[in-house]
Structure formats: structure tokens, C-alpha cells
Design a protein around this motif. Sequence first.
Motif, PDB file in Angstrom:
ATOM      1  N   LEU A  79      -1.097  -7.608 -26.916  1.00 32.87           N
ATOM      2  CA  LEU A  79      -0.788  -6.490 -27.798  1.00 32.87           C
ATOM      3  C   LEU A  79      -0.426  -5.245 -26.995  1.00 32.87           C
ATOM      4  O   LEU A  79       0.427  -4.451 -27.418  1.00 32.87           O
ATOM      5  N   ALA A  80      -1.067  -5.075 -25.844  1.00 36.00           N
ATOM      6  CA  ALA A  80      -0.746  -3.925 -24.996  1.00 36.00           C
ATOM      7  C   ALA A  80       0.702  -3.986 -24.524  1.00 36.00           C
ATOM      8  O   ALA A  80       1.397  -2.972 -24.483  1.00 36.00           O
ATOM      9  N   LEU A  81       1.171  -5.182 -24.155  1.00 39.08           N
ATOM     10  CA  LEU A  81       2.569  -5.329 -23.739  1.00 39.08           C
ATOM     11  C   LEU A  81       3.525  -4.966 -24.870  1.00 39.08           C
ATOM     12  O   LEU A  81       4.578  -4.366 -24.638  1.00 39.08           O
ATOM     13  N   VAL A  82       3.148  -5.328 -26.087  1.00 37.66           N
ATOM     14  CA  VAL A  82       4.008  -5.034 -27.243  1.00 37.66           C
ATOM     15  C   VAL A  82       3.967  -3.549 -27.580  1.00 37.66           C
ATOM     16  O   VAL A  82       5.010  -2.895 -27.736  1.00 37.66           O
ATOM     17  N   ILE A  83       2.774  -2.990 -27.683  1.00 36.94           N
ATOM     18  CA  ILE A  83       2.626  -1.587 -28.093  1.00 36.94           C
ATOM     19  C   ILE A  83       3.211  -0.640 -27.050  1.00 36.94           C
ATOM     20  O   ILE A  83       3.877   0.346 -27.395  1.00 36.94           O
ATOM     21  N   ALA A  84       2.972  -0.941 -25.771  1.00 36.94           N
ATOM     22  CA  ALA A  84       3.432  -0.050 -24.699  1.00 36.94           C
ATOM     23  C   ALA A  84       4.818  -0.415 -24.185  1.00 36.94           C
ATOM     24  O   ALA A  84       5.245   0.104 -23.154  1.00 36.94           O
ATOM     25  N   SER A  85       5.532  -1.273 -24.882  1.00 35.10           N
ATOM     26  CA  SER A  85       6.853  -1.708 -24.409  1.00 35.10           C
ATOM     27  C   SER A  85       7.835  -0.549 -24.195  1.00 35.10           C
ATOM     28  O   SER A  85       8.618  -0.586 -23.233  1.00 35.10           O
TER      29      SER A  85
ATOM     30  N   SER B 252       2.974   2.739 -15.933  1.00 36.68           N
ATOM     31  CA  SER B 252       3.024   1.562 -16.804  1.00 36.68           C
ATOM     32  C   SER B 252       1.630   0.996 -17.041  1.00 36.68           C
ATOM     33  O   SER B 252       1.270   0.652 -18.184  1.00 36.68           O
ATOM     34  N   LEU B 253       0.840   0.892 -15.973  1.00 36.92           N
ATOM     35  CA  LEU B 253      -0.518   0.359 -16.111  1.00 36.92           C
ATOM     36  C   LEU B 253      -1.390   1.277 -16.955  1.00 36.92           C
ATOM     37  O   LEU B 253      -2.225   0.804 -17.736  1.00 36.92           O
ATOM     38  N   GLY B 254      -1.189   2.595 -16.817  1.00 39.15           N
ATOM     39  CA  GLY B 254      -1.940   3.532 -17.644  1.00 39.15           C
ATOM     40  C   GLY B 254      -1.616   3.357 -19.120  1.00 39.15           C
ATOM     41  O   GLY B 254      -2.517   3.350 -19.972  1.00 39.15           O
ATOM     42  N   ALA B 255      -0.321   3.200 -19.419  1.00 40.49           N
ATOM     43  CA  ALA B 255       0.081   2.985 -20.812  1.00 40.49           C
ATOM     44  C   ALA B 255      -0.460   1.658 -21.337  1.00 40.49           C
ATOM     45  O   ALA B 255      -0.901   1.565 -22.491  1.00 40.49           O
TER      46      ALA B 255
ATOM     47  N   VAL C  27       7.209   2.320 -22.990  1.00 40.30           N
ATOM     48  CA  VAL C  27       6.853   2.982 -21.729  1.00 40.30           C
ATOM     49  C   VAL C  27       7.240   2.124 -20.535  1.00 40.30           C
ATOM     50  O   VAL C  27       7.957   2.574 -19.628  1.00 40.30           O
ATOM     51  N   TRP C  28       6.776   0.854 -20.510  1.00 41.08           N
ATOM     52  CA  TRP C  28       7.041   0.058 -19.306  1.00 41.08           C
ATOM     53  C   TRP C  28       8.510  -0.348 -19.199  1.00 41.08           C
ATOM     54  O   TRP C  28       9.023  -0.539 -18.084  1.00 41.08           O
ATOM     55  N   LEU C  29       9.211  -0.431 -20.317  1.00 42.55           N
ATOM     56  CA  LEU C  29      10.648  -0.698 -20.238  1.00 42.55           C
ATOM     57  C   LEU C  29      11.387   0.508 -19.669  1.00 42.55           C
ATOM     58  O   LEU C  29      12.317   0.359 -18.875  1.00 42.55           O
TER      59      LEU C  29
ATOM     60  N   THR D 261      21.586   7.336 -21.034  1.00 43.77           N
ATOM     61  CA  THR D 261      21.748   5.883 -21.005  1.00 43.77           C
ATOM     62  C   THR D 261      20.389   5.189 -21.049  1.00 43.77           C
ATOM     63  O   THR D 261      20.225   4.166 -21.714  1.00 43.77           O
ATOM     64  N   ALA D 262      19.403   5.754 -20.339  1.00 45.08           N
ATOM     65  CA  ALA D 262      18.055   5.174 -20.323  1.00 45.08           C
ATOM     66  C   ALA D 262      17.441   5.195 -21.718  1.00 45.08           C
ATOM     67  O   ALA D 262      16.823   4.221 -22.154  1.00 45.08           O
ATOM     68  N   LEU D 263      17.617   6.305 -22.435  1.00 42.79           N
ATOM     69  CA  LEU D 263      17.084   6.387 -23.793  1.00 42.79           C
ATOM     70  C   LEU D 263      17.787   5.391 -24.714  1.00 42.79           C
ATOM     71  O   LEU D 263      17.158   4.788 -25.583  1.00 42.79           O
ATOM     72  N   GLY D 264      19.096   5.230 -24.509  1.00 44.17           N
ATOM     73  CA  GLY D 264      19.825   4.225 -25.284  1.00 44.17           C
ATOM     74  C   GLY D 264      19.343   2.825 -24.975  1.00 44.17           C
ATOM     75  O   GLY D 264      19.232   1.976 -25.869  1.00 44.17           O
ATOM     76  N   PHE D 265      19.050   2.570 -23.680  1.00 39.44           N
ATOM     77  CA  PHE D 265      18.522   1.274 -23.269  1.00 39.44           C
ATOM     78  C   PHE D 265      17.201   0.984 -23.974  1.00 39.44           C
ATOM     79  O   PHE D 265      16.997  -0.103 -24.507  1.00 39.44           O
ATOM     80  N   ILE D 266      16.315   1.976 -24.010  1.00 41.26           N
ATOM     81  CA  ILE D 266      15.021   1.796 -24.663  1.00 41.26           C
ATOM     82  C   ILE D 266      15.208   1.599 -26.161  1.00 41.26           C
ATOM     83  O   ILE D 266      14.550   0.758 -26.790  1.00 41.26           O
ATOM     84  N   GLY D 267      16.131   2.388 -26.758  1.00 39.02           N
ATOM     85  CA  GLY D 267      16.359   2.299 -28.196  1.00 39.02           C
ATOM     86  C   GLY D 267      16.850   0.934 -28.647  1.00 39.02           C
ATOM     87  O   GLY D 267      16.629   0.538 -29.793  1.00 39.02           O
ATOM     88  N   VAL D 268      17.524   0.203 -27.740  1.00 40.30           N
ATOM     89  CA  VAL D 268      18.018  -1.134 -28.085  1.00 40.30           C
ATOM     90  C   VAL D 268      17.073  -2.215 -27.572  1.00 40.30           C
ATOM     91  O   VAL D 268      16.825  -3.215 -28.255  1.00 40.30           O
ATOM     92  N   ALA D 269      16.531  -2.015 -26.362  1.00 47.65           N
ATOM     93  CA  ALA D 269      15.712  -3.052 -25.729  1.00 47.65           C
ATOM     94  C   ALA D 269      14.406  -3.293 -26.479  1.00 47.65           C
ATOM     95  O   ALA D 269      13.990  -4.447 -26.649  1.00 47.65           O
TER      96      ALA D 269
END
Length: 267
Positions: A83-89, A31-34, A91-93, A111-119
Motif C-alpha cells: 500500500l505504501a508503494l501505491v499511496i506514495a507513487s 522516497s523512503l521517507g514518503a 513521490v517516488w516516481l 515535463t516531470a509534472l506531466g510525467f507524474i500526471g500520466v505515470a
Amino acid sequence: MAHKTGRNSNPEGRMALKEHLLELRNRLFISLGALFVAAVGGFFLYRPVLALLIQPLKDAGGMANFSTAVSPFDIMIKVSLFLALVIASPVWLYELWAFIVPGLKKKEKRTALGFIGVAVPLFLLGIFLGYWVLPHALVFFLGLTPDIAVNLITVPEYLSFVLRLLLAFGLSMIIPVLLVGLNMIGILPGRIIVKNWRITVFLICLVAAMAAPGGDALTMFVLAGPLLVLFAAATVFCLVNDKRRAKRRAEQEEENERLIAHGDSID
């Protein structure tokens, strides 16, 4: 990686404390790398984004000022990290979800991919709502300034308020999606959500009140309203999903009993 070791040694994916801490470390590093890479890109977007954030203050009749010589550099760092939190969301989500549910199976990865796709869209929507509320809140508070005075607001103080408001809106929107995701993998039954609905509603209102600058009622309603709707939708989804899961389990048990009985009759 640590989570693979945990999955190999335990089919249920449970981890010892040491493995869980190693998992946390690995997820944090990714997450920190992203975030670092995204922050570098954020430096190039710093000026237009800063102008976008300060524009509501100007429209409300306020003036933004830098109080020290190093303030512009500090603001550049803050805006770039935001902006990093927004752009890399994405990844860290994902890493957050993977840490909550370690040793993801094939179904859990979907399920994880679905979570990211909605979150991720909801996170961005929350930030948009926060930005939409911002001018209304500024007009209200700056309107309290006496005619004999002028608002000279320092940029660091103003941006701290704005970024906190935007992140509060964005992060709050993720909570209902997290509830649905945990329900889909069987960790959080819908009846538990229903049982604790009063606590959840109270926490939603509390978060909305904390995000509202000075207890501004408009900000509270704009944040609490969508959150309550999303929470209600998530609760209904979890209850329906639990019924479907129970029905499939009952059908599977009937099928197993039928096969066993059929096998006995053949013998």
C-alpha cells in the motif's frame, strides 16, 4: 542540495560521480521517507485490503491458511508496504524522474509534472488490470486440482504471488511514459526507439511471460496487449515530437541567418 551545485558549476546539468551518488542518496531518502509515512497509513487499511486480495482465492474455491503464529504479522508488513508503494507513487516516481534528469530546468520540471500526471494513473491502471486477471488465473490453476484433493494455500505464498503480479502490471505500464518523457527533454530520439523496436517487443513479451503465473496465456495477453499499444503510441508521439523539434530548429536557424544578413546589409 547536490543537484543545485551540479547545475551551478555546469550549465548543462552534468554531474561528477560523487555528486551523482549524493543525488541518488538524497532521492532515496525522500522516497523512503514518503514510503514510511504511507506504510503507517497502510496499517489502517491492512484488513480490508487483505480481504480484497484473498476474495478471488475464495471465489475460485481455494482456502487461505496461516502456517505459523507470526504469519499474520508478516502479512501485515507485506500488505502495508504494498500500500505504501501505491499511496506514495507520486513521490517516488517524481524522485526517479528527477534522478534520471538531474538539475531540472523550468521546462524540464513541467515535463516531470506531466510525467507524474500520466505515470501515476497508468501505474494504478496496471495494478487494476493485474487484479482483474487474478481470478481468471486462479480459476485455471485451481481447476487442475484432482477431486480427491483440497487446496489449502498458505497466505504468505499466495500474497507473494499476488503482490508480485500486481506490481509487475503496474510498473510495466510506466515504461512507455518514461520513453515519452526522455524524448521530450531531448535525451531519447524517436529513431532510436524505432531502430530497437524488435528488442522492445521481445522485452515486453518477456515481462508479460514472467508476470504470468505458470505461463498463463490470458495473463500474458492482458499485460502484453496494453503494453504493446502504449509502446506504439509512445513511438508515434516521439517521432512526431522529433519532427516538430527539427522544424522549430530549422525555423530558428533561418531566422538567425535572416537577422545576420539584415545586419550585414545595414552595415
